[in-house]
Design an enzyme around this catalytic site. Structure first.
Site, PDB file in Angstrom:
ATOM      1  N   PRO A   9       0.847  -1.139   0.003  1.00  0.00           N
ATOM      2  CA  PRO A   9      -0.015   0.149   0.041  1.00  0.00           C
ATOM      3  C   PRO A   9       0.972   1.139   0.010  1.00  0.00           C
ATOM      4  O   PRO A   9       1.885   1.412   0.677  1.00  0.00           O
ATOM      5  CB  PRO A   9      -0.883  -0.255   1.328  1.00  0.00           C
ATOM      6  CG  PRO A   9      -0.031  -1.192   2.116  1.00  0.00           C
ATOM      7  CD  PRO A   9       0.522  -2.072   1.248  1.00  0.00           C
ATOM      8  N   ASN A  10       0.248   2.298  -0.699  1.00  0.00           N
ATOM      9  CA  ASN A  10       0.861   3.648  -0.935  1.00  0.00           C
ATOM     10  C   ASN A  10       1.933   3.608  -1.722  1.00  0.00           C
ATOM     11  O   ASN A  10       2.698   4.689  -1.620  1.00  0.00           O
ATOM     12  CB  ASN A  10       1.004   4.128   0.453  1.00  0.00           C
ATOM     13  CG  ASN A  10      -0.165   4.292   1.369  1.00  0.00           C
ATOM     14  OD1 ASN A  10      -1.226   4.706   0.926  1.00  0.00           O
ATOM     15  ND2 ASN A  10      -0.278   3.703   2.357  1.00  0.00           N
ATOM     16  N   ARG A  17       5.053  10.865  -2.603  1.00  0.00           N
ATOM     17  CA  ARG A  17       4.686  10.603  -1.302  1.00  0.00           C
ATOM     18  C   ARG A  17       6.086  10.882  -0.312  1.00  0.00           C
ATOM     19  O   ARG A  17       7.077  10.320  -0.646  1.00  0.00           O
ATOM     20  CB  ARG A  17       4.358   9.272  -1.011  1.00  0.00           C
ATOM     21  CG  ARG A  17       4.215   8.686   0.244  1.00  0.00           C
ATOM     22  CD  ARG A  17       4.284   7.142   0.345  1.00  0.00           C
ATOM     23  NE  ARG A  17       3.863   6.634   1.450  1.00  0.00           N
ATOM     24  CZ  ARG A  17       4.045   5.434   2.204  1.00  0.00           C
ATOM     25  NH1 ARG A  17       4.682   4.571   1.485  1.00  0.00           N
ATOM     26  NH2 ARG A  17       4.141   5.242   3.351  1.00  0.00           N
ATOM     27  N   TYR A  22      11.043   8.859   1.310  1.00  0.00           N
ATOM     28  CA  TYR A  22      11.166   7.931  -0.033  1.00  0.00           C
ATOM     29  C   TYR A  22      11.767   8.289  -1.281  1.00  0.00           C
ATOM     30  O   TYR A  22      11.677   7.700  -2.332  1.00  0.00           O
ATOM     31  CB  TYR A  22       9.472   7.453  -0.052  1.00  0.00           C
ATOM     32  CG  TYR A  22       9.052   6.754   0.987  1.00  0.00           C
ATOM     33  CD1 TYR A  22       9.541   5.441   1.716  1.00  0.00           C
ATOM     34  CD2 TYR A  22       8.131   7.347   1.713  1.00  0.00           C
ATOM     35  CE1 TYR A  22       8.794   4.987   2.750  1.00  0.00           C
ATOM     36  CE2 TYR A  22       7.383   6.771   3.029  1.00  0.00           C
ATOM     37  CZ  TYR A  22       7.966   5.539   3.369  1.00  0.00           C
ATOM     38  OH  TYR A  22       7.294   5.002   4.371  1.00  0.00           O
ATOM     39  N   ASN A  71       7.993  -5.614  -0.816  1.00  0.00           N
ATOM     40  CA  ASN A  71       7.832  -4.487   0.262  1.00  0.00           C
ATOM     41  C   ASN A  71       6.313  -4.573   0.341  1.00  0.00           C
ATOM     42  O   ASN A  71       5.731  -3.859  -0.283  1.00  0.00           O
ATOM     43  CB  ASN A  71       8.310  -3.382  -0.432  1.00  0.00           C
ATOM     44  CG  ASN A  71       8.290  -2.173   0.511  1.00  0.00           C
ATOM     45  OD1 ASN A  71       7.824  -2.159   1.706  1.00  0.00           O
ATOM     46  ND2 ASN A  71       8.839  -1.361   0.262  1.00  0.00           N
ATOM     47  N   ALA A  74       3.110  -0.854   5.117  1.00  0.00           N
ATOM     48  CA  ALA A  74       2.852  -0.793   6.233  1.00  0.00           C
ATOM     49  C   ALA A  74       2.232  -2.261   6.670  1.00  0.00           C
ATOM     50  O   ALA A  74       2.184  -2.562   7.799  1.00  0.00           O
ATOM     51  CB  ALA A  74       1.604  -0.052   6.483  1.00  0.00           C
ATOM     52  N   HIS A  77       4.246  -4.677   9.235  1.00  0.00           N
ATOM     53  CA  HIS A  77       3.967  -4.298  10.577  1.00  0.00           C
ATOM     54  C   HIS A  77       2.645  -4.797  11.206  1.00  0.00           C
ATOM     55  O   HIS A  77       2.580  -4.946  12.703  1.00  0.00           O
ATOM     56  CB  HIS A  77       4.368  -2.704  10.951  1.00  0.00           C
ATOM     57  CG  HIS A  77       5.271  -2.301  10.282  1.00  0.00           C
ATOM     58  ND1 HIS A  77       6.540  -2.730  10.290  1.00  0.00           N
ATOM     59  CD2 HIS A  77       5.146  -1.186   9.516  1.00  0.00           C
ATOM     60  CE1 HIS A  77       7.096  -2.024   9.288  1.00  0.00           C
ATOM     61  NE2 HIS A  77       6.622  -0.926   8.777  1.00  0.00           N
ATOM     62  N   ASP A  84       1.935 -15.552   6.724  1.00  0.00           N
ATOM     63  CA  ASP A  84       1.449 -16.739   6.666  1.00  0.00           C
ATOM     64  C   ASP A  84       1.559 -17.357   5.276  1.00  0.00           C
ATOM     65  O   ASP A  84       1.863 -18.250   4.764  1.00  0.00           O
ATOM     66  CB  ASP A  84       0.016 -17.109   7.100  1.00  0.00           C
ATOM     67  CG  ASP A  84      -0.034 -17.334   8.634  1.00  0.00           C
ATOM     68  OD1 ASP A  84       1.006 -17.246   9.304  1.00  0.00           O
ATOM     69  OD2 ASP A  84      -1.018 -17.460   8.985  1.00  0.00           O
ATOM     70  N   GLU A  95      12.275  -9.607   1.854  1.00  0.00           N
ATOM     71  CA  GLU A  95      11.512  -8.618   2.379  1.00  0.00           C
ATOM     72  C   GLU A  95      12.400  -7.230   2.178  1.00  0.00           C
ATOM     73  O   GLU A  95      13.733  -7.297   2.603  1.00  0.00           O
ATOM     74  CB  GLU A  95      11.541  -8.631   3.829  1.00  0.00           C
ATOM     75  CG  GLU A  95      10.582  -7.482   4.521  1.00  0.00           C
ATOM     76  CD  GLU A  95      10.524  -7.729   5.858  1.00  0.00           C
ATOM     77  OE1 GLU A  95      10.391  -8.809   6.592  1.00  0.00           O
ATOM     78  OE2 GLU A  95      10.212  -6.601   6.731  1.00  0.00           O
ATOM     79  N   HIS A  97      12.711  -2.946   2.208  1.00  0.00           N
ATOM     80  CA  HIS A  97      12.210  -1.550   2.817  1.00  0.00           C
ATOM     81  C   HIS A  97      13.154  -0.305   2.081  1.00  0.00           C
ATOM     82  O   HIS A  97      14.074  -0.588   2.243  1.00  0.00           O
ATOM     83  CB  HIS A  97      11.806  -1.471   4.132  1.00  0.00           C
ATOM     84  CG  HIS A  97      11.248  -2.535   4.770  1.00  0.00           C
ATOM     85  ND1 HIS A  97       9.610  -2.378   4.489  1.00  0.00           N
ATOM     86  CD2 HIS A  97      11.270  -3.610   5.240  1.00  0.00           C
ATOM     87  CE1 HIS A  97       9.119  -3.333   5.059  1.00  0.00           C
ATOM     88  NE2 HIS A  97      10.062  -4.235   5.547  1.00  0.00           N
ATOM     89  N   SER A  99      13.006   2.757   3.127  1.00  0.00           N
ATOM     90  CA  SER A  99      13.646   3.572   4.594  1.00  0.00           C
ATOM     91  C   SER A  99      14.185   2.383   5.213  1.00  0.00           C
ATOM     92  O   SER A  99      14.027   1.320   5.287  1.00  0.00           O
ATOM     93  CB  SER A  99      12.499   4.486   5.272  1.00  0.00           C
ATOM     94  OG  SER A  99      11.358   3.441   5.664  1.00  0.00           O
ATOM     95  N   ARG A 104      13.045   4.523  12.658  1.00  0.00           N
ATOM     96  CA  ARG A 104      11.812   5.268  12.512  1.00  0.00           C
ATOM     97  C   ARG A 104      10.843   5.133  13.836  1.00  0.00           C
ATOM     98  O   ARG A 104      11.355   4.420  14.612  1.00  0.00           O
ATOM     99  CB  ARG A 104      10.902   5.041  11.270  1.00  0.00           C
ATOM    100  CG  ARG A 104      11.861   5.608   9.933  1.00  0.00           C
ATOM    101  CD  ARG A 104      11.421   5.199   8.672  1.00  0.00           C
ATOM    102  NE  ARG A 104      10.021   6.166   8.292  1.00  0.00           N
ATOM    103  CZ  ARG A 104       8.966   5.719   7.501  1.00  0.00           C
ATOM    104  NH1 ARG A 104       9.256   4.919   6.626  1.00  0.00           N
ATOM    105  NH2 ARG A 104       7.651   6.700   7.467  1.00  0.00           N
TER     106      ARG A 104
HETATM  107  C1  DQA Z   1       8.271   1.003   3.905  1.00  0.00           C
HETATM  108  C2  DQA Z   1       8.493   1.191   5.431  1.00  0.00           C
HETATM  109  C3  DQA Z   1       6.941   0.972   6.004  1.00  0.00           C
HETATM  110  O1  DQA Z   1       6.883   1.269   7.636  1.00  0.00           O
HETATM  111  C4  DQA Z   1       5.940   1.976   5.305  1.00  0.00           C
HETATM  112  O2  DQA Z   1       4.561   1.796   5.977  1.00  0.00           O
HETATM  113  C5  DQA Z   1       5.887   1.921   4.123  1.00  0.00           C
HETATM  114  C6  DQA Z   1       6.950   1.723   3.198  1.00  0.00           C
HETATM  115  C7  DQA Z   1       9.465   1.188   3.349  1.00  0.00           C
HETATM  116  O3  DQA Z   1       9.694   0.984   2.018  1.00  0.00           O
HETATM  117  O4  DQA Z   1      10.590   1.875   3.818  1.00  0.00           O
HETATM  118  O5  DQA Z   1       4.835   2.162   3.303  1.00  0.00           O
HETATM  119  O6  DQA Z   1       8.095  -0.437   3.545  1.00  0.00           O
END
Ligand code: DQA
Length: 140
Positions: A9-10, A17, A22, A71, A74, A77, A84, A95, A97, A99, A104
């Site tokens: 998401p996002n 954003r 990012y 990735n 959110a 978390h 699963d 996995e 990320h 950031s 954070r």
């Molecule tokens: C993220 C870190 C997550 O905490 C956050 O919710 C994101 C992006 C990252 O790529 O740094 O949407 O996965």
């Protein structure tokens, strides 16, 4: 080698954003560069803001592809269901990320997915994806 990048998401808003966290590049423009860097890899890209769609995609590719770069944003978390799904499939998942989530808010320090992943790469900006792709050369 057949790899898929799955963004949660996002992440469709990358470039617009929170650029101080990012960066200014859209994922589409970064993805074009990535494809140029790895001409021998067949890439698929999938992004969704919906948890169930990410799970369906993991099921769809998880017995066929050579690697998954995930990735989950959110959902990393919060989502036992995505964790699963990562455990249920055969294709190794790295996995990623953008950031450094450990630098954070506290709620970003926990990943439900990490223990079921082959490894975790975070904090290198969009190049976290590139490093994750390089890691597949070691275990496929
Ligand atoms: C993220 C870190 C997550 O905490 C956050 O919710 C994101 C992006 C990252 O790529 O740094 O949407 O996965």
């Amino acid at each position: 080698m057949k790899l898929i990048i799955i963004n949660g998401p996002n992440l469709n808003l990358l470039g617009k954003r929170e650029p101080s966290i990012y960066g200014n590049d859209s994922f589409d423009s970064y993805f074009e560069k990535l494809k140029g860097d790895f001409p021998n890899i067949t890439f698929t890209y999938f992004q969704s803001n919906i948890e169930g769609e990410i799970i369906n995609k993991l099921h769809e590719v998880g017995f066929d592809f050579d690697g998954i770069v995930l990735n989950a944003a959110a959902y990393t978390h919060t989502s036992v269901a995505i964790a699963d799904a990562v455990k249920a499939i055969e294709t190794p998942v790295v996995e990623v990320h953008i950031s450094n989530t450990h630098a954070r808010e506290e709620f970003r320090h926990k990943s439900f997915i990490a223990k079921n992943a082959k490894g975790v790469i975070l904090g290198f900006g969009l190049d976290s994806y590139k490093l994750a792709i390089q890691s597949f050369f070691k275990f496929t």
